[in-house]
Write a protein that holds these residues in place. Structure first.
Motif, PDB file in Angstrom:
ATOM      1  N   GLN A 155       0.819  -1.209   0.000  1.00  0.00           N
ATOM      2  CA  GLN A 155       0.000   0.000   0.000  1.00  0.00           C
ATOM      3  C   GLN A 155       0.857   1.265   0.000  1.00  0.00           C
ATOM      4  OE1 GLN A 155      -2.979  -0.146   3.095  1.00  0.00           O
ATOM      5  NE2 GLN A 155      -3.995  -1.918   2.212  1.00  0.00           N
ATOM      6  N   THR A 156       1.978   1.233   0.704  1.00  0.00           N
ATOM      7  CA  THR A 156       2.868   2.389   0.703  1.00  0.00           C
ATOM      8  C   THR A 156       3.362   2.669  -0.709  1.00  0.00           C
ATOM      9  OG1 THR A 156       3.557   2.000   2.988  1.00  0.00           O
ATOM     10  CG2 THR A 156       5.036   3.319   1.617  1.00  0.00           C
ATOM     11  N   GLU A 157       3.670   1.608  -1.448  1.00  0.00           N
ATOM     12  CA  GLU A 157       4.158   1.768  -2.812  1.00  0.00           C
ATOM     13  C   GLU A 157       3.057   2.209  -3.771  1.00  0.00           C
ATOM     14  OE1 GLU A 157       5.705  -2.109  -3.584  1.00  0.00           O
ATOM     15  OE2 GLU A 157       7.558  -1.799  -2.450  1.00  0.00           O
ATOM     16  N   ASP A 158       1.851   1.689  -3.572  1.00  0.00           N
ATOM     17  CA  ASP A 158       0.767   1.909  -4.534  1.00  0.00           C
ATOM     18  C   ASP A 158      -0.092   3.136  -4.241  1.00  0.00           C
ATOM     19  OD1 ASP A 158       1.655  -0.405  -5.685  1.00  0.00           O
ATOM     20  OD2 ASP A 158      -0.005  -1.652  -4.979  1.00  0.00           O
ATOM     21  N   TYR A 159      -0.203   3.513  -2.977  1.00  0.00           N
ATOM     22  CA  TYR A 159      -1.206   4.502  -2.611  1.00  0.00           C
ATOM     23  C   TYR A 159      -0.781   5.949  -2.861  1.00  0.00           C
ATOM     24  CZ  TYR A 159      -4.357   1.054  -0.536  1.00  0.00           C
ATOM     25  OH  TYR A 159      -5.223   0.009  -0.342  1.00  0.00           O
ATOM     26  N   ILE A 160       0.491   6.184  -3.090  1.00  0.00           N
ATOM     27  CA  ILE A 160       0.889   7.549  -3.456  1.00  0.00           C
ATOM     28  C   ILE A 160       0.191   7.950  -4.754  1.00  0.00           C
ATOM     29  CG2 ILE A 160       2.795   9.021  -4.192  1.00  0.00           C
ATOM     30  CD1 ILE A 160       4.601   7.497  -2.288  1.00  0.00           C
ATOM     31  N   GLN A 161       0.200   7.032  -5.731  1.00  0.00           N
ATOM     32  CA  GLN A 161      -0.481   7.311  -6.999  1.00  0.00           C
ATOM     33  C   GLN A 161      -1.986   7.477  -6.780  1.00  0.00           C
ATOM     34  OE1 GLN A 161       0.368   4.593 -10.195  1.00  0.00           O
ATOM     35  NE2 GLN A 161      -1.314   5.354 -11.461  1.00  0.00           N
ATOM     36  N   LYS A 162      -2.561   6.630  -5.912  1.00  0.00           N
ATOM     37  CA  LYS A 162      -3.995   6.736  -5.637  1.00  0.00           C
ATOM     38  C   LYS A 162      -4.331   8.080  -4.983  1.00  0.00           C
ATOM     39  CE  LYS A 162      -5.111   1.796  -5.183  1.00  0.00           C
ATOM     40  NZ  LYS A 162      -6.187   1.786  -6.207  1.00  0.00           N
ATOM     41  N   LEU A 163      -3.451   8.525  -4.109  1.00  0.00           N
ATOM     42  CA  LEU A 163      -3.677   9.817  -3.463  1.00  0.00           C
ATOM     43  C   LEU A 163      -3.568  10.961  -4.475  1.00  0.00           C
ATOM     44  CD1 LEU A 163      -1.748   9.163  -0.146  1.00  0.00           C
ATOM     45  CD2 LEU A 163      -4.219   9.509  -0.382  1.00  0.00           C
ATOM     46  N   GLN A 164      -2.649  10.833  -5.420  1.00  0.00           N
ATOM     47  CA  GLN A 164      -2.544  11.832  -6.483  1.00  0.00           C
ATOM     48  C   GLN A 164      -3.804  11.822  -7.340  1.00  0.00           C
ATOM     49  OE1 GLN A 164       1.320  10.400  -7.996  1.00  0.00           O
ATOM     50  NE2 GLN A 164       2.127  12.468  -7.658  1.00  0.00           N
ATOM     51  N   GLU A 165      -4.278  10.636  -7.652  1.00  0.00           N
ATOM     52  CA  GLU A 165      -5.498  10.519  -8.458  1.00  0.00           C
ATOM     53  C   GLU A 165      -6.703  11.090  -7.719  1.00  0.00           C
ATOM     54  OE1 GLU A 165      -5.657   6.359  -9.209  1.00  0.00           O
ATOM     55  OE2 GLU A 165      -4.136   6.399 -10.791  1.00  0.00           O
ATOM     56  N   ALA A 166      -6.636  11.043  -6.374  1.00  0.00           N
ATOM     57  CA  ALA A 166      -7.725  11.598  -5.566  1.00  0.00           C
ATOM     58  C   ALA A 166      -7.614  13.114  -5.420  1.00  0.00           C
ATOM     59  CB  ALA A 166      -7.732  10.953  -4.182  1.00  0.00           C
ATOM     60  N   GLY A 167      -6.532  13.688  -5.980  1.00  0.00           N
ATOM     61  CA  GLY A 167      -6.404  15.139  -5.993  1.00  0.00           C
ATOM     62  C   GLY A 167      -5.328  15.720  -5.109  1.00  0.00           C
ATOM     63  N   MET A 168      -4.567  14.887  -4.409  1.00  0.00           N
ATOM     64  CA  MET A 168      -3.516  15.418  -3.548  1.00  0.00           C
ATOM     65  C   MET A 168      -2.282  15.820  -4.356  1.00  0.00           C
ATOM     66  SD  MET A 168      -3.400  13.302   0.049  1.00  0.00           S
ATOM     67  CE  MET A 168      -2.958  14.768   1.002  1.00  0.00           C
ATOM     68  N   ASN A 169      -1.679  16.910  -3.941  1.00  0.00           N
ATOM     69  CA  ASN A 169      -0.414  17.353  -4.515  1.00  0.00           C
ATOM     70  C   ASN A 169       0.708  16.721  -3.702  1.00  0.00           C
ATOM     71  OD1 ASN A 169       1.607  18.914  -5.837  1.00  0.00           O
ATOM     72  ND2 ASN A 169       1.556  20.356  -4.118  1.00  0.00           N
ATOM     73  N   VAL A 170       1.571  15.932  -4.336  1.00  0.00           N
ATOM     74  CA  VAL A 170       2.610  15.187  -3.638  1.00  0.00           C
ATOM     75  C   VAL A 170       3.967  15.840  -3.884  1.00  0.00           C
ATOM     76  CG1 VAL A 170       3.774  12.961  -3.369  1.00  0.00           C
ATOM     77  CG2 VAL A 170       1.311  13.040  -3.819  1.00  0.00           C
ATOM     78  N   THR A 171       4.692  16.117  -2.794  1.00  0.00           N
ATOM     79  CA  THR A 171       6.033  16.699  -2.898  1.00  0.00           C
ATOM     80  C   THR A 171       7.056  15.786  -2.233  1.00  0.00           C
ATOM     81  OG1 THR A 171       5.748  17.982  -0.853  1.00  0.00           O
ATOM     82  CG2 THR A 171       5.144  19.045  -2.922  1.00  0.00           C
TER      83      THR A 171
END
Length: 329
Positions: A282-298
């Motif tokens: 989940q740590t590996e996969d969920y960053i992309q899911k969070l981006q798809e949900a609209g989060m800005n990742v830095t």
């Protein structure tokens, strides 16, 4: 601390009544129902892993021991659940090691900032001798550690109003929610933020209402508990590793037969492996899911974060066992 010990001693002296219809401590056919409580949603890996634990225990004991699983804070916050184990109201829980520091400070030693670069390093540590030493006093409080679940590496999220975190300077003055974990709180202070404690079950609404600028949690927790709906930015800081202690009441453990204890040990080992597998994936996969949900990742430069928190062990030299602190890399 003296007050806690007095409470524990009084409860144990009075004889804590086991949950359910009876004890299987004599190896007989009496049934035993154990309540397992969690502060997080049923989709959280700790709950999913405990479902496997439940299946294995019930199968191994032919249904003599059954596990009732209560998620979503139904039995209370993390602090409530741990105190419930201490006083006999809750039989099983899993919570961040730092949350057990209320009873035994050293239990939170793995939370010191930037101790590990990856999961393999972290698991080697929590399965090793230092962790055993750090947890040894928990039995004084009726807490028996069955295994070490994983919660991942903690990262910072911020509101849309505050904006993203790209450097330590962006942490300055952030009102950030933390658990009741002194090491995590001190880490946030050293980064310039203003940590405030709030139980996890109240976090979503508090973020929605704008009571905090930020919060910090592992990526699976952020996704599985929908915190992305009330936070706009995610900074991959990985500032603290979050091992969870999977525990059972020690008085219940001592009441079991050797055979039943082995069944629970084997079930806990399988549950631990399941939890760790889920957290890594989940740590590996969920960053992309969070981006798809609209989060800005830095991805901030972590070297300056490490420099800012490098004296954390010195600050806690009078609180933690100095021999244990000296063994931290």
């Amino acid at each position: 601390m003296k007050r806690i010990m007095t409470i524990v001693t009084s409860v144990l002296a009075a004889g804590i009544i086991l949950t359910g219809c009876g004890s299987s401590g004599d190896g007989g056919s009496d049934s035993l129902v154990l309540k397992a409580g969690f502060s997080t949603a049923a989709s959280d890996p700790r709950v999913i892993a405990t479902e496997l634990f439940k299946e294995e225990v019930e199968k191994g004991t032919d249904g003599r021991i059954t596990i009732e699983i209560h998620s979503d804070g139904e039995l209370g916050s993390d602090a409530d659940l741990i105190s419930g184990v201490v006083n006999g109201e809750v039989d099983i829980t899993a919570s961040s090691a730092g949350n057990f520091a209320t009873y035994s400070t050293n239990a939170g030693i793995s939370a010191f900032p930037f101790l590990f670069d990856n999961f393999d390093q972290a698991w080697e540590f929590v399965d090793g001798d230092i962790e055993v030493q750090a947890e040894k006093n928990l039995k004084d409080y009726n807490i028996n550690v069955l295994g070490h679940y994983d919660n991942g590496f903690r990262c910072v999220t911020t509101s849309e109003k505050v904006g993203p975190v790209n450097s330590v300077s962006d942490m300055e003055g952030l009102v950030i929610r933390t658990p009741e974990n002194q090491v995590v709180m001190q880490t946030m202070l050293m980064l310039g933020a203003e940590p405030r404690i709030l139980e996890f079950t109240k976090l979503y609404d508090a973020l929605k209402n704008g009571d905090f600028d930020a919060q910090e949690n592992p990526i699976p927790v952020i996704y599985n508990n929908n915190l992305y709906e009330v936070q706009s930015n995610l900074a991959i800081t990985n500032h603290s590793y979050d091992v969870m202690l999977f525990v059972i009441r020690d008085d219940v453990w001592n009441s079991l037969s050797d055979e039943d204890r082995q069944i629970l040990k084997d079930a806990a080992a399988k549950a631990q492996a399941k939890d760790r597998e889920l957290i890594r994936t989940q740590t590996e996969d969920y960053i992309q899911k969070l981006q798809e949900a609209g989060m800005n990742v830095t991805y901030p430069d972590l070297e300056e974060f490490k420099t800012a928190t490098s004296s954390a062990t010195e600050i806690f030299a009078d609180t933690y066992d100095t021999n244990l602190l000296s063994q931290l890399k």
